[in-house]
Design an enzyme around this catalytic site. Sequence first.
Site, PDB file in Angstrom:
ATOM      1  N   HIS A  51       0.845  -1.190   0.000  1.00  0.00           N
ATOM      2  CA  HIS A  51       0.000   0.000   0.000  1.00  0.00           C
ATOM      3  C   HIS A  51       0.881   1.240   0.000  1.00  0.00           C
ATOM      4  O   HIS A  51       2.027   1.211   0.476  1.00  0.00           O
ATOM      5  CB  HIS A  51      -0.897   0.015   1.239  1.00  0.00           C
ATOM      6  CG  HIS A  51      -1.980  -1.005   1.223  1.00  0.00           C
ATOM      7  ND1 HIS A  51      -3.070  -0.912   2.060  1.00  0.00           N
ATOM      8  CD2 HIS A  51      -2.162  -2.126   0.478  1.00  0.00           C
ATOM      9  CE1 HIS A  51      -3.878  -1.938   1.838  1.00  0.00           C
ATOM     10  NE2 HIS A  51      -3.337  -2.691   0.888  1.00  0.00           N
ATOM     11  N   GLU A  53       0.920   3.894   1.802  1.00  0.00           N
ATOM     12  CA  GLU A  53       1.406   4.327   3.114  1.00  0.00           C
ATOM     13  C   GLU A  53       2.595   3.492   3.576  1.00  0.00           C
ATOM     14  O   GLU A  53       3.590   4.031   4.076  1.00  0.00           O
ATOM     15  CB  GLU A  53       0.295   4.205   4.173  1.00  0.00           C
ATOM     16  CG  GLU A  53      -0.951   5.002   3.862  1.00  0.00           C
ATOM     17  CD  GLU A  53      -2.043   4.204   3.160  1.00  0.00           C
ATOM     18  OE1 GLU A  53      -3.220   4.421   3.489  1.00  0.00           O
ATOM     19  OE2 GLU A  53      -1.726   3.367   2.291  1.00  0.00           O
ATOM     20  N   CYS A  81      -6.351   1.847   5.878  1.00  0.00           N
ATOM     21  CA  CYS A  81      -6.922   0.599   6.383  1.00  0.00           C
ATOM     22  C   CYS A  81      -6.273   0.270   7.738  1.00  0.00           C
ATOM     23  O   CYS A  81      -5.391   0.987   8.213  1.00  0.00           O
ATOM     24  CB  CYS A  81      -6.673  -0.532   5.385  1.00  0.00           C
ATOM     25  SG  CYS A  81      -4.928  -1.019   5.246  1.00  0.00           S
ATOM     26  N   CYS A  84      -2.363  -0.312   7.516  1.00  0.00           N
ATOM     27  CA  CYS A  84      -1.610   0.926   7.346  1.00  0.00           C
ATOM     28  C   CYS A  84      -1.682   1.809   8.582  1.00  0.00           C
ATOM     29  O   CYS A  84      -0.672   2.386   8.995  1.00  0.00           O
ATOM     30  CB  CYS A  84      -2.122   1.674   6.115  1.00  0.00           C
ATOM     31  SG  CYS A  84      -1.728   0.824   4.568  1.00  0.00           S
TER      32      CYS A  84
END
Length: 149
Positions: A51, A53, A81, A84
């Site tokens: 992801h 992040e 999410c 993260c």
Amino acid sequence: MKNNKMQAALNEARLAAKAGEVPVGAAIFLSDKLISSAHNETISRSMPDAHAEILAIRKACEVLGDWRLSDCELYVTLEPCAMCTGTIMLAKIKRLYFGAYDAQSGVCGGKIDITRENLFGSNLEVYGGICEKECSELLSDFFSNVRNK
């Protein structure tokens, strides 16, 4: 209203969309200096944790030579999410700014809010809805194009 720091994250999100990835971008700043940015690469890396992040945090840790990013701010185009958000708190990031809320998977107020639980000794400040319209449109346009193909 334009937010120059969020624009750095949006630029990354656009790169993700061009690559066929879900268009999420992240940018980490120390004071006013951009030290790291990334976009989703879950498809290209075949990694569920790639992801924006996570990738931006990894780069920032390398740049600063420390896993503690306690003086840093993270800008991300979509509400993080659980994975993260946990990583953001573990990295001791000072402030999180995100664009679009995520009613399905967001854990910073969209679906639930784990940031108020003082997990991992984090004092994370969270600000949502930054450039929300632009961030939301990028995501909705991407998914509309995917559905039309």
